[in-house]
Scaffold this motif. Sequence first.
Motif, PDB file in Angstrom:
ATOM      1  N   LYS A 196       0.837  -1.205   0.000  1.00  0.00           N
ATOM      2  CA  LYS A 196       0.000   0.000   0.000  1.00  0.00           C
ATOM      3  C   LYS A 196       0.869   1.251   0.000  1.00  0.00           C
ATOM      4  O   LYS A 196       0.624   2.202  -0.747  1.00  0.00           O
ATOM      5  N   TYR A 197       1.913   1.242   0.832  1.00  0.00           N
ATOM      6  CA  TYR A 197       2.806   2.402   0.906  1.00  0.00           C
ATOM      7  C   TYR A 197       3.702   2.475  -0.327  1.00  0.00           C
ATOM      8  O   TYR A 197       4.028   3.568  -0.809  1.00  0.00           O
ATOM      9  N   ALA A 198       4.087   1.301  -0.842  1.00  0.00           N
ATOM     10  CA  ALA A 198       4.915   1.285  -2.054  1.00  0.00           C
ATOM     11  C   ALA A 198       4.150   1.903  -3.231  1.00  0.00           C
ATOM     12  O   ALA A 198       4.673   2.757  -3.958  1.00  0.00           O
ATOM     13  N   TYR A 199       2.904   1.495  -3.401  1.00  0.00           N
ATOM     14  CA  TYR A 199       2.082   2.065  -4.480  1.00  0.00           C
ATOM     15  C   TYR A 199       1.854   3.562  -4.272  1.00  0.00           C
ATOM     16  O   TYR A 199       1.888   4.349  -5.226  1.00  0.00           O
ATOM     17  N   LYS A 200       1.630   3.967  -3.021  1.00  0.00           N
ATOM     18  CA  LYS A 200       1.384   5.391  -2.744  1.00  0.00           C
ATOM     19  C   LYS A 200       2.602   6.225  -3.124  1.00  0.00           C
ATOM     20  O   LYS A 200       2.474   7.301  -3.738  1.00  0.00           O
ATOM     21  N   ILE A 201       3.786   5.751  -2.803  1.00  0.00           N
ATOM     22  CA  ILE A 201       5.015   6.464  -3.173  1.00  0.00           C
ATOM     23  C   ILE A 201       5.117   6.585  -4.688  1.00  0.00           C
ATOM     24  O   ILE A 201       5.434   7.654  -5.230  1.00  0.00           O
ATOM     25  N   LEU A 202       4.825   5.511  -5.392  1.00  0.00           N
ATOM     26  CA  LEU A 202       4.919   5.538  -6.857  1.00  0.00           C
ATOM     27  C   LEU A 202       3.907   6.492  -7.477  1.00  0.00           C
ATOM     28  O   LEU A 202       4.233   7.241  -8.409  1.00  0.00           O
TER      29      LEU A 202
END
Length: 489
Positions: free
Chosen positions: A198-204
């Motif tokens: 979830k955080y990885a996608y948000k950063i991207l």
Amino acid sequence: MTSETKQISPVSEENIKSAEKYKTDANEYFKKQDFNNAIDLYTKAIEANPDVAVYYANRSFAYLKTECFGYALADASRSVELDKAYVKGYYRRAAALMSLGKFKEALKDFEYVTKVRPSDKDAKTKYTECNKIVKKLAFERAIAVEDNMKNIADTINIDAMTIENEYSGPELEDGKVTLKFMKDLMELYKKQGKLHRKYAYKILLDIKAYFMKQPTLVDIPIGDDDKFTVCGDIHGQFYDLMNIFELNGLPSETNPYLFNGDFVDRGSFSVECIFTLFGFKLLFPNHFFMSRGNHESATMNQMYGFDGEVKSKYTAQMAELFTEVYNWLPLAHCLNKRVLVMHGGLFGSDTVTLDDIRKIERNRQPPEDGPMCELLWSDPQPQNGRAPSKRGVGCQFGPDVTRTFLDLNKLDYIIRSHEVKNDGYEVAHNGLCITVFSAPNYCDTMGNKGAFIILKGKDMLPKFTTYEAVPHPNVKPMAYANSLMSLLC
């Protein structure tokens, strides 16, 4: 004899023996992974006895190891011309073609070998693997034509992603990157942990939205007494990236950085590298900068590991999203209106200006020629003028080309990366062209130092810090690379 008939002089016994000795010595250097000395000796073997297919095929392999794909292709083709039955020559040519993203041409070489050696299981395996890639790319192109407005970022539903109770890693605060988050993230990665998807996608998604608003050429002012650090290729070597921050301090508003492309591929901690870099970019958008390299592209990522690593650690959807993000990375940065920084190098024309760079439409995969290609792929050469690229893409440019470009654009010098250097850096073209490479002991084989450059705004004079590689967990480089590359290399 007519005037058109070429007289071929027989090679003396002495030259034949000398050539074989050169080849034997070159093979020893190759085994020690000293590819440059191996290339020099294979060249001497060729000069002594120029019509032996093996010498060209061996030199082609050494060129592949040093990423001189254009030279590797030329040598492999010559070996096949000299001996149509020399199977290894076809393999070498296929490897060079694949390294240049020319999969259909590579498939023809594998197909030929399977026809002349129908019982060769190794040849059949390579043909099958290459055919899979060609079919996959054709399918992806067909999908793209059907839905050319498709945008992966728009299909991501962050809100639908739940954080499991057992997740104990770092968390964004109100959806934002903080310094605490970054410190916790780096500690997590040092222990080989994984950031929640979830955080990885948000950063991207956030970084894509940011880069879309940025120019192709970013101007960076540096105060007279301010320090500014430029780093070169990182190539998925996360633990060496951490060492840079140990030596030079974490990024901050008083400790700005520019990372000059090739953040991923080859090294097997590319996911950790890119999320660390993207996180700092979001945290310090005006004091942390990233240039696109030739490895921030779909073809390179499919061959050299990043695509496979993202799919292994996350999803195929995320791998596609990374491709979208990379398309928006700036291509160059101008420091204090005095120093131009790009990943590869200069151009096939003497008329290119900074305004021309600003006008490049960068939201695409790198083309095979033109200014965008050259910014990502070109290399300097010691002699004046230009030459075809040793890589098969971009061009090679001499000191006169650099001087003309600097004079036209009223600049002091250029900084570029893209090439392994024994000391981690090289000053060429009478001090006007500086290479910096920040991945020490590249691919765990090259034995080179890494380096970064520190500038002060007042004088903009480059000062170099060099360092050795640090230990990393027992995951070999290219662990996630395309299986066919491991078969060939």
